[in-house]
Design an enzyme around this catalytic site. Structure first.
Site, PDB file in Angstrom:
ATOM      1  N   ASN A   1      -1.848  -0.151   7.342  1.00  0.00           N
ATOM      2  CA  ASN A   1      -1.336  -1.505   7.600  1.00  0.00           C
ATOM      3  C   ASN A   1      -0.500  -2.101   6.459  1.00  0.00           C
ATOM      4  O   ASN A   1      -0.338  -3.310   6.359  1.00  0.00           O
ATOM      5  CB  ASN A   1      -2.468  -2.426   8.053  1.00  0.00           C
ATOM      6  CG  ASN A   1      -3.563  -2.582   7.023  1.00  0.00           C
ATOM      7  OD1 ASN A   1      -3.473  -2.027   5.930  1.00  0.00           O
ATOM      8  ND2 ASN A   1      -4.583  -3.348   7.342  1.00  0.00           N
TER       9      ASN A   1
ATOM     10  N   GLU B   1      -9.519  -9.958  -8.078  1.00  0.00           N
ATOM     11  CA  GLU B   1      -8.563  -8.857  -7.885  1.00  0.00           C
ATOM     12  C   GLU B   1      -7.479  -8.872  -8.959  1.00  0.00           C
ATOM     13  O   GLU B   1      -7.096  -7.816  -9.475  1.00  0.00           O
ATOM     14  CB  GLU B   1      -7.963  -8.938  -6.478  1.00  0.00           C
ATOM     15  CG  GLU B   1      -9.021  -8.627  -5.418  1.00  0.00           C
ATOM     16  CD  GLU B   1      -8.562  -8.885  -3.979  1.00  0.00           C
ATOM     17  OE1 GLU B   1      -7.401  -9.298  -3.775  1.00  0.00           O
ATOM     18  OE2 GLU B   1      -9.378  -8.660  -3.061  1.00  0.00           O
TER      19      GLU B   1
ATOM     20  N   TYR C   1     -12.569  -2.673  -3.176  1.00  0.00           N
ATOM     21  CA  TYR C   1     -13.060  -2.767  -1.794  1.00  0.00           C
ATOM     22  C   TYR C   1     -14.589  -2.715  -1.715  1.00  0.00           C
ATOM     23  O   TYR C   1     -15.134  -2.304  -0.687  1.00  0.00           O
ATOM     24  CB  TYR C   1     -12.449  -1.642  -0.947  1.00  0.00           C
ATOM     25  CG  TYR C   1     -11.023  -1.904  -0.501  1.00  0.00           C
ATOM     26  CD1 TYR C   1     -10.671  -3.083   0.164  1.00  0.00           C
ATOM     27  CD2 TYR C   1     -10.019  -0.947  -0.713  1.00  0.00           C
ATOM     28  CE1 TYR C   1      -9.363  -3.311   0.595  1.00  0.00           C
ATOM     29  CE2 TYR C   1      -8.712  -1.178  -0.285  1.00  0.00           C
ATOM     30  CZ  TYR C   1      -8.398  -2.353   0.374  1.00  0.00           C
ATOM     31  OH  TYR C   1      -7.104  -2.575   0.814  1.00  0.00           O
TER      32      TYR C   1
ATOM     33  N   LYS D   1       0.838  -1.199   0.000  1.00  0.00           N
ATOM     34  CA  LYS D   1       0.000   0.000   0.000  1.00  0.00           C
ATOM     35  C   LYS D   1       0.881   1.261   0.000  1.00  0.00           C
ATOM     36  O   LYS D   1       2.093   1.170   0.230  1.00  0.00           O
ATOM     37  CB  LYS D   1      -0.913  -0.054   1.221  1.00  0.00           C
ATOM     38  CG  LYS D   1      -1.930  -1.214   1.161  1.00  0.00           C
ATOM     39  CD  LYS D   1      -2.781  -1.254   2.429  1.00  0.00           C
ATOM     40  CE  LYS D   1      -3.866  -2.312   2.336  1.00  0.00           C
ATOM     41  NZ  LYS D   1      -4.737  -2.289   3.546  1.00  0.00           N
TER      42      LYS D   1
ATOM     43  N   THR E   1      -5.695  -8.101  10.202  1.00  0.00           N
ATOM     44  CA  THR E   1      -6.052  -6.804   9.631  1.00  0.00           C
ATOM     45  C   THR E   1      -5.558  -5.660  10.519  1.00  0.00           C
ATOM     46  O   THR E   1      -4.983  -4.685  10.041  1.00  0.00           O
ATOM     47  CB  THR E   1      -7.586  -6.709   9.453  1.00  0.00           C
ATOM     48  OG1 THR E   1      -7.987  -7.776   8.580  1.00  0.00           O
ATOM     49  CG2 THR E   1      -7.996  -5.377   8.871  1.00  0.00           C
TER      50      THR E   1
ATOM     51  N   ARG F   1       2.617  -7.255   9.077  1.00  0.00           N
ATOM     52  CA  ARG F   1       1.949  -6.191   9.841  1.00  0.00           C
ATOM     53  C   ARG F   1       2.448  -6.155  11.287  1.00  0.00           C
ATOM     54  O   ARG F   1       2.541  -5.092  11.892  1.00  0.00           O
ATOM     55  CB  ARG F   1       0.434  -6.365   9.778  1.00  0.00           C
ATOM     56  CG  ARG F   1      -0.145  -5.983   8.391  1.00  0.00           C
ATOM     57  CD  ARG F   1      -1.567  -6.474   8.230  1.00  0.00           C
ATOM     58  NE  ARG F   1      -2.211  -5.994   7.010  1.00  0.00           N
ATOM     59  CZ  ARG F   1      -3.362  -6.471   6.561  1.00  0.00           C
ATOM     60  NH1 ARG F   1      -3.993  -7.449   7.207  1.00  0.00           N
ATOM     61  NH2 ARG F   1      -3.900  -5.978   5.450  1.00  0.00           N
TER      62      ARG F   1
ATOM     63  N   HIS G   1      -1.793  -5.388   1.319  1.00  0.00           N
ATOM     64  CA  HIS G   1      -3.059  -6.058   1.018  1.00  0.00           C
ATOM     65  C   HIS G   1      -2.755  -7.455   0.495  1.00  0.00           C
ATOM     66  O   HIS G   1      -1.790  -7.646  -0.247  1.00  0.00           O
ATOM     67  CB  HIS G   1      -3.841  -5.298  -0.068  1.00  0.00           C
ATOM     68  CG  HIS G   1      -4.981  -6.116  -0.606  1.00  0.00           C
ATOM     69  ND1 HIS G   1      -6.200  -6.165   0.019  1.00  0.00           N
ATOM     70  CD2 HIS G   1      -5.053  -6.961  -1.676  1.00  0.00           C
ATOM     71  CE1 HIS G   1      -6.989  -7.011  -0.654  1.00  0.00           C
ATOM     72  NE2 HIS G   1      -6.322  -7.498  -1.688  1.00  0.00           N
TER      73      HIS G   1
ATOM     74  N   VAL H   1      -4.549   0.079  12.067  1.00  0.00           N
ATOM     75  CA  VAL H   1      -5.332  -0.598  11.027  1.00  0.00           C
ATOM     76  C   VAL H   1      -5.461   0.246   9.762  1.00  0.00           C
ATOM     77  O   VAL H   1      -5.502  -0.284   8.644  1.00  0.00           O
ATOM     78  CB  VAL H   1      -6.714  -1.045  11.570  1.00  0.00           C
ATOM     79  CG1 VAL H   1      -7.609   0.155  11.886  1.00  0.00           C
ATOM     80  CG2 VAL H   1      -7.400  -1.995  10.612  1.00  0.00           C
TER      81      VAL H   1
ATOM     82  N   ARG I   1      -1.819 -14.659   3.709  1.00  0.00           N
ATOM     83  CA  ARG I   1      -2.570 -14.034   4.808  1.00  0.00           C
ATOM     84  C   ARG I   1      -1.870 -14.286   6.140  1.00  0.00           C
ATOM     85  O   ARG I   1      -1.820 -13.411   6.995  1.00  0.00           O
ATOM     86  CB  ARG I   1      -4.009 -14.574   4.854  1.00  0.00           C
ATOM     87  CG  ARG I   1      -4.866 -14.223   3.641  1.00  0.00           C
ATOM     88  CD  ARG I   1      -5.321 -12.790   3.593  1.00  0.00           C
ATOM     89  NE  ARG I   1      -6.190 -12.425   4.691  1.00  0.00           N
ATOM     90  CZ  ARG I   1      -6.904 -11.298   4.744  1.00  0.00           C
ATOM     91  NH1 ARG I   1      -6.870 -10.431   3.739  1.00  0.00           N
ATOM     92  NH2 ARG I   1      -7.644 -11.020   5.777  1.00  0.00           N
TER      93      ARG I   1
HETATM   94  P1  IDP Z   1      -7.692  -7.088   5.183  1.00  0.00           P
HETATM   95  O1  IDP Z   1      -6.874  -6.017   4.467  1.00  0.00           O
HETATM   96  O2  IDP Z   1      -6.916  -7.711   6.301  1.00  0.00           O
HETATM   97  O3  IDP Z   1      -8.300  -8.107   4.250  1.00  0.00           O
HETATM   98  P2  IDP Z   1     -10.367  -5.908   5.375  1.00  0.00           P
HETATM   99  O4  IDP Z   1     -11.339  -6.160   6.466  1.00  0.00           O
HETATM  100  O5  IDP Z   1     -10.629  -6.496   4.033  1.00  0.00           O
HETATM  101  O6  IDP Z   1      -8.904  -6.330   5.914  1.00  0.00           O
HETATM  102  O7  IDP Z   1     -10.224  -4.328   5.242  1.00  0.00           O
HETATM  103  C1  IDP Z   1      -9.542  -3.777   4.139  1.00  0.00           C
HETATM  104  C2  IDP Z   1      -8.670  -2.644   4.612  1.00  0.00           C
HETATM  105  O8  IDP Z   1      -9.497  -1.615   5.145  1.00  0.00           O
HETATM  106  C3  IDP Z   1      -7.717  -2.990   5.764  1.00  0.00           C
HETATM  107  O9  IDP Z   1      -6.523  -3.633   5.349  1.00  0.00           O
HETATM  108  C4  IDP Z   1      -7.444  -1.616   6.319  1.00  0.00           C
HETATM  109  O10 IDP Z   1      -6.512  -0.897   5.498  1.00  0.00           O
HETATM  110  C5  IDP Z   1      -8.809  -0.944   6.183  1.00  0.00           C
HETATM  111  N1  IDP Z   1      -9.584  -1.069   7.413  1.00  0.00           N
HETATM  112  C6  IDP Z   1     -10.209  -2.178   7.879  1.00  0.00           C
HETATM  113  N2  IDP Z   1     -10.815  -1.926   9.055  1.00  0.00           N
HETATM  114  C7  IDP Z   1     -10.565  -0.635   9.335  1.00  0.00           C
HETATM  115  C8  IDP Z   1     -10.928   0.229  10.411  1.00  0.00           C
HETATM  116  O11 IDP Z   1     -11.591  -0.161  11.381  1.00  0.00           O
HETATM  117  N3  IDP Z   1     -10.477   1.520  10.336  1.00  0.00           N
HETATM  118  C9  IDP Z   1      -9.735   1.983   9.308  1.00  0.00           C
HETATM  119  N4  IDP Z   1      -9.377   1.215   8.275  1.00  0.00           N
HETATM  120  C10 IDP Z   1      -9.781  -0.073   8.286  1.00  0.00           C
HETATM  121 MG    MG Z   2      -9.765  -7.891   2.812  1.00  0.00          MG
END
Ligand code: IDP
Ligand code: MG
Length: 160
Positions: free
Chosen positions: A123, A137, A60, A20, A102, A113, A126, A120, A96
């Site tokens: 992070n 994707e 997303y 990212k 996450t 991470r 992706h 979050v 993963r």
């Molecule tokens: P992932 O990246 O681990 O698959 P997802 O739930 O798919 O997690 O969320 C996508 C991205 O959205 C996360 O990697 C993070 O950058 C952002 N995100 C997820 N939850 C939050 C939050 O509570 N606050 C701010 N950003 C978030």
């Molecule tokens: Mg995700």
């Protein structure tokens, strides 16, 4: 051969990984590529891109109703991203695990991470959450001619 001719199962499974904008700015690209290479996975696509909010909204789409959605689009479009496709046995699930949770606060040391970030909303990486997501994707982020199928001479030392 083109990637779709290789199929998507077994050692040919593919996942979409992106460093990212914060990961690129923090010079973590080499470290992240290194971890996937050393694990034994094969790089089949890589590019540095700055993407539109339209592409990110599609990427997303499942999160569109979340309160952080617009901030997520701003974050992800704030600078260049390194988009990659990695291939190998169970690469979706293993990537993963290599990434951690996450929320970096829940990520164990030793994960990407867990080693390189704290929040979050920043992070650094992706990774697709299922084979089905990976297929969507990869086709969203890459054209067929941007993916390479190649047979590294080391494959017989990774797979038996
Ligand atoms: P992932 O990246 O681990 O698959 P997802 O739930 O798919 O997690 O969320 C996508 C991205 O959205 C996360 O990697 C993070 O950058 C952002 N995100 C997820 N939850 C939050 C939050 O509570 N606050 C701010 N950003 C978030
Ligand atoms: Mg995700």
């Amino acid at each position: 051969a083109r990637i779709e001719e290789y199929g998507w199962t077994g050692v040919n499974e593919c996942t979409f990984i992106a460093v990212k904008p914060d990961g690129v700015q923090r010079k973590l690209v080499g470290e992240i590529v290194r971890r996937f290479e050393r694990r034994g996975f094969k790089l089949v696509g890589l590019k540095l891109v700055r993407v539109s909010e339209d592409l990110l909204r599609e990427h997303y789409w499942d999160l569109r109703s979340k309160p952080f959605f617009s901030g997520l689009l701003t974050y992800m479009s704030s600078g260049p991203i390194v988009a990659m496709v990695w291939q190998g046995l169970d690469v979706v699930k293993t990537a993963r695990k290599m990434m951690g949770e996450t929320n970096p606060a829940d990520s164990l040391p030793g994960t990407i991470r867990g080693d390189f970030c704290v929040e979050v909303g920043r992070n650094v990486i992706h990774g697709s959450d299922s084979v089905e997501s990976a297929q969507k994707e990869i086709s969203l982020w890459f054209g067929h001619d941007e993916l390479q199928c190649w047979g590294p001479s080391s494959s017989r030392w990774v797979y038996n």
